[in-house]
Design a protein around this motif. Structure first.
Motif: not given
Ligand SMILES: [Zn+2]
Ligand SMILES: [Zn+2]
Length: 132
Positions: A45-61
């Motif tokens: 996770g520390a090596a990954f970056r998202l840019t722009g107006a993204y949305a998040v869905f909080a899911d339970q796998g």
């Protein structure tokens, strides 16, 4: 690795090579991909970056763990999921280069569509099939 959604509003980059790349047949990947399975490159996770107006869905796998599904609200493309263990599952369909990953494993095969294995052996066309 670099990637972006279909419309280009949301992009991402990752400084680390994938730990592993998997085809996931879980029912949530089927829903969010609109397909039989999702192919995911697992990165720190520390090596990954998202840019722009993204949305998040909080899911339970399907496993019960937390999965924050990041997608573009404009074009609907799934881009990556932040997993409870600190890793990120990058949707390889969003990658700019298909050379960045080689799928090596399949997971959640107990949820796989019964015809998934046979699919790759079905007749193929380079583009749409010729009209009859
Ligand atoms: Zn988009
Ligand atoms: Zn899955």
């Amino acid at each position: 690795m670099r990637g972006k959604c279909l419309c280009g509003e949301v992009a991402f980059e990752c400084d680390a090579a994938p730990v592993v790349t998997v085809a996931c047949h879980c029912t949530h990947c089927q829903k969010t991909s609109g397909s039989a399975f999702s192919v995911n490159a697992i990165v720190p996770g520390a090596a990954f970056r998202l840019t722009g107006a993204y949305a998040v869905f909080a899911d339970q796998g399907e496993s019960g763990g937390s999965v924050e599904r990041c997608f573009c609200p404009k074009c609907g493309s799934p881009l990556a999921s932040r997993l409870g263990n600190g890793m990120v599952a990058v949707k390889v369909g969003a990658l700019e280069s298909q050379e960045d990953v080689t799928p090596a494993l399949q997971v959640w095969t107990r949820s796989a569509r019964s015809w998934s294995k046979a699919l790759l052996a079905a007749p193929g066309f380079e583009t749409n099939p010729p009209s009859a």
